[in-house]
Design an enzyme around this catalytic site. Structure first.
Site, PDB file in Angstrom:
ATOM      1  N   ASN A   9       0.872  -1.174   0.000  1.00  0.00           N
ATOM      2  CA  ASN A   9       0.000   0.000   0.000  1.00  0.00           C
ATOM      3  C   ASN A   9       0.911   1.226   0.000  1.00  0.00           C
ATOM      4  O   ASN A   9       1.464   1.580   1.034  1.00  0.00           O
ATOM      5  CB  ASN A   9      -0.902  -0.032   1.242  1.00  0.00           C
ATOM      6  CG  ASN A   9      -1.762   1.221   1.358  1.00  0.00           C
ATOM      7  OD1 ASN A   9      -1.781   2.054   0.451  1.00  0.00           O
ATOM      8  ND2 ASN A   9      -2.459   1.360   2.472  1.00  0.00           N
ATOM      9  N   TRP A  10       1.052   1.825  -1.169  1.00  0.00           N
ATOM     10  CA  TRP A  10       2.006   2.944  -1.292  1.00  0.00           C
ATOM     11  C   TRP A  10       1.468   4.218  -0.648  1.00  0.00           C
ATOM     12  O   TRP A  10       2.181   5.201  -0.518  1.00  0.00           O
ATOM     13  CB  TRP A  10       2.326   3.199  -2.772  1.00  0.00           C
ATOM     14  CG  TRP A  10       3.037   2.058  -3.455  1.00  0.00           C
ATOM     15  CD1 TRP A  10       3.493   0.891  -2.868  1.00  0.00           C
ATOM     16  CD2 TRP A  10       3.391   1.956  -4.840  1.00  0.00           C
ATOM     17  NE1 TRP A  10       4.099   0.090  -3.803  1.00  0.00           N
ATOM     18  CE2 TRP A  10       4.047   0.719  -5.032  1.00  0.00           C
ATOM     19  CE3 TRP A  10       3.225   2.801  -5.943  1.00  0.00           C
ATOM     20  CZ2 TRP A  10       4.531   0.300  -6.282  1.00  0.00           C
ATOM     21  CZ3 TRP A  10       3.699   2.386  -7.189  1.00  0.00           C
ATOM     22  CH2 TRP A  10       4.348   1.156  -7.349  1.00  0.00           C
ATOM     23  N   LYS A  11       0.197   4.236  -0.300  1.00  0.00           N
ATOM     24  CA  LYS A  11      -0.443   5.434   0.265  1.00  0.00           C
ATOM     25  C   LYS A  11      -0.172   6.636  -0.660  1.00  0.00           C
ATOM     26  O   LYS A  11      -0.069   6.457  -1.874  1.00  0.00           O
ATOM     27  CB  LYS A  11       0.011   5.656   1.703  1.00  0.00           C
ATOM     28  CG  LYS A  11      -0.200   4.377   2.547  1.00  0.00           C
ATOM     29  CD  LYS A  11      -0.054   4.565   4.013  1.00  0.00           C
ATOM     30  CE  LYS A  11      -0.274   3.224   4.719  1.00  0.00           C
ATOM     31  NZ  LYS A  11      -0.200   3.326   6.168  1.00  0.00           N
ATOM     32  N   HIS A  94      -9.531   1.103   5.020  1.00  0.00           N
ATOM     33  CA  HIS A  94      -8.244   1.314   5.703  1.00  0.00           C
ATOM     34  C   HIS A  94      -8.463   2.262   6.885  1.00  0.00           C
ATOM     35  O   HIS A  94      -9.293   3.181   6.797  1.00  0.00           O
ATOM     36  CB  HIS A  94      -7.235   1.903   4.721  1.00  0.00           C
ATOM     37  CG  HIS A  94      -5.844   1.904   5.276  1.00  0.00           C
ATOM     38  ND1 HIS A  94      -5.420   2.850   6.171  1.00  0.00           N
ATOM     39  CD2 HIS A  94      -4.815   1.038   5.114  1.00  0.00           C
ATOM     40  CE1 HIS A  94      -4.164   2.580   6.520  1.00  0.00           C
ATOM     41  NE2 HIS A  94      -3.774   1.488   5.884  1.00  0.00           N
ATOM     42  N   GLU A  96      -6.873   4.705   7.877  1.00  0.00           N
ATOM     43  CA  GLU A  96      -6.709   6.122   7.532  1.00  0.00           C
ATOM     44  C   GLU A  96      -7.970   6.667   6.853  1.00  0.00           C
ATOM     45  O   GLU A  96      -8.330   7.827   7.051  1.00  0.00           O
ATOM     46  CB  GLU A  96      -5.456   6.300   6.648  1.00  0.00           C
ATOM     47  CG  GLU A  96      -4.187   6.124   7.473  1.00  0.00           C
ATOM     48  CD  GLU A  96      -2.999   5.542   6.724  1.00  0.00           C
ATOM     49  OE1 GLU A  96      -2.967   5.601   5.481  1.00  0.00           O
ATOM     50  OE2 GLU A  96      -2.087   5.018   7.407  1.00  0.00           O
ATOM     51  N   GLU A 166      -5.155  -4.830  10.657  1.00  0.00           N
ATOM     52  CA  GLU A 166      -4.164  -3.768  10.829  1.00  0.00           C
ATOM     53  C   GLU A 166      -4.444  -3.019  12.130  1.00  0.00           C
ATOM     54  O   GLU A 166      -5.270  -2.084  12.144  1.00  0.00           O
ATOM     55  CB  GLU A 166      -4.228  -2.782   9.660  1.00  0.00           C
ATOM     56  CG  GLU A 166      -3.904  -3.385   8.316  1.00  0.00           C
ATOM     57  CD  GLU A 166      -3.357  -2.346   7.340  1.00  0.00           C
ATOM     58  OE1 GLU A 166      -2.262  -2.570   6.826  1.00  0.00           O
ATOM     59  OE2 GLU A 166      -4.006  -1.316   7.133  1.00  0.00           O
ATOM     60  N   GLY A 172       2.512   2.592  10.734  1.00  0.00           N
ATOM     61  CA  GLY A 172       3.435   3.717  10.562  1.00  0.00           C
ATOM     62  C   GLY A 172       4.145   4.139  11.834  1.00  0.00           C
ATOM     63  O   GLY A 172       4.738   5.213  11.887  1.00  0.00           O
ATOM     64  N   SER A 211       3.560  -1.862  10.309  1.00  0.00           N
ATOM     65  CA  SER A 211       5.015  -1.886  10.503  1.00  0.00           C
ATOM     66  C   SER A 211       5.654  -3.226  10.170  1.00  0.00           C
ATOM     67  O   SER A 211       6.612  -3.646  10.819  1.00  0.00           O
ATOM     68  CB  SER A 211       5.380  -1.436  11.928  1.00  0.00           C
ATOM     69  OG  SER A 211       4.936  -0.106  12.155  1.00  0.00           O
ATOM     70  N   GLY A 232       2.947  -0.982   4.297  1.00  0.00           N
ATOM     71  CA  GLY A 232       2.975   0.434   3.944  1.00  0.00           C
ATOM     72  C   GLY A 232       4.394   0.881   3.629  1.00  0.00           C
ATOM     73  O   GLY A 232       4.922   0.629   2.548  1.00  0.00           O
ATOM     74  N   GLY A 233       5.034   1.506   4.590  1.00  0.00           N
ATOM     75  CA  GLY A 233       6.344   2.134   4.393  1.00  0.00           C
ATOM     76  C   GLY A 233       7.364   1.240   3.697  1.00  0.00           C
ATOM     77  O   GLY A 233       8.053   1.675   2.763  1.00  0.00           O
TER      78      GLY A 233
END
Ligand code: 13P
Length: 250
Positions: A9-11, A94, A96, A166, A172, A211, A232-233
């Site tokens: 998930n590149w956000k 998600h 977010e 999640e 994050g 993470s 993610g990251g």
């Protein structure tokens, strides 16, 4: 046997040049079918990544979609558009989206139904906040989020769906759920689905997100009910994402 899935998930990150470089690196190393690999770029780059995945084992997904078919919905992206760009999966609900854009369980359920009706595969995200965990409400929260969709859509609509657990406190933050914490919730999610359809539950992939990195992926994925990750990251770092995919295929 469930084939593991690792989804990046590149956000809201990247640009044309960084995406070319990332995809070149991933395509060079990820060639095996031992694990399903998915990337979910910002929607404005889906077309670029479609071209870069044309001869690749890597599948394409979106980070969100409108529950509406088409029309006067400024700024939104439709399922028809995602299909047009060869998207196979859509991330829904998600944390977010839920916390920053006020997406309710009902809206997530509407998006889920529209996604299945369009022939795309939903990745339904669920997870508790730190406060909810500390109050002992983790499983109740996750159950509420899942039941909202099961009740609205019907369990049969979960045939091609993926659930991603999640924990919000792990997203994050560099704080990962322990393998035991992840397995406990994943097993509970599988039981919730099994109460409706045991066979479907045994086939459904449940991903862990929060993470995940190259160092912790193997021990998370070693758990019986953890069928891969939503990353993610670390999905923006070529070598880290490759290592995570390899850990899932091992
Ligand atoms: P991080 O891997 O950056 O914690 O993000 C997880 C996530 O939200 C994936 O959807």
């Amino acid at each position: 046997m469930r084939t593991a899935l690792v989804a990046g998930n590149w956000k809201m990150n990247g640009n044309s040049a960084s995406i070319n470089a990332l995809m070149e690196g991933l395509n060079a190393e990820l060639k095996s079918n031992a694990v399903d690999v998915l990337v979910c770029p910002p929607s404005i780059y889906l077309s670029q990544v479609k071209a870069l995945t044309a001869d690749s084992v890597i599948a394409l997904g979106a980070q969100n979609v409108s529950e509406q078919n088409n029309g006067a919905f400024t700024g939104e992206v439709s399922l028809e558009m995602l299909l047009d760009l060869s998207c196979e999966y859509v991330i829904l609900g998600h944390s977010e989206r839920r916390s920053l854009y006020a997406e309710s369980d009902d809206l997530v359920a509407d998006k889920f139904k529209a996604t299945v009706a369009a022939g795309l595969k939903p990745i339904l995200c669920v997870g508790e906040t730190l406060e909810e965990r500390e109050e002992g409400n983790t499983l109740a929260v996750v159950e509420r989020q899942i039941k909202a969709v099961v009740n609205a859509a019907g369990i049969e609509q979960f045939t091609d769906a993926v659930i991603a657990y999640e924990p919000v406190w792990a997203i994050g933050t560099g704080k990962t759920a322990t393998p035991e914490q992840a397995q406990e919730v994943h097993a509970a999610i599988r039981n919730m689905i099994a109460e409706c359809d045991a066979e479907l539950a045994s086939k459904m992939r449940i991903l862990y997100g929060g993470s995940v990195n190259a160092a912790n992926a193997a021990e998370l994925f070693a758990n019986e009910d953890v069928d891969g990750g939503l990353v993610g990251g670390a999905s923006l770092k070529t070598n880290d994402f490759i290592a995570i995919c390899q850990a899932a295929g091992a």
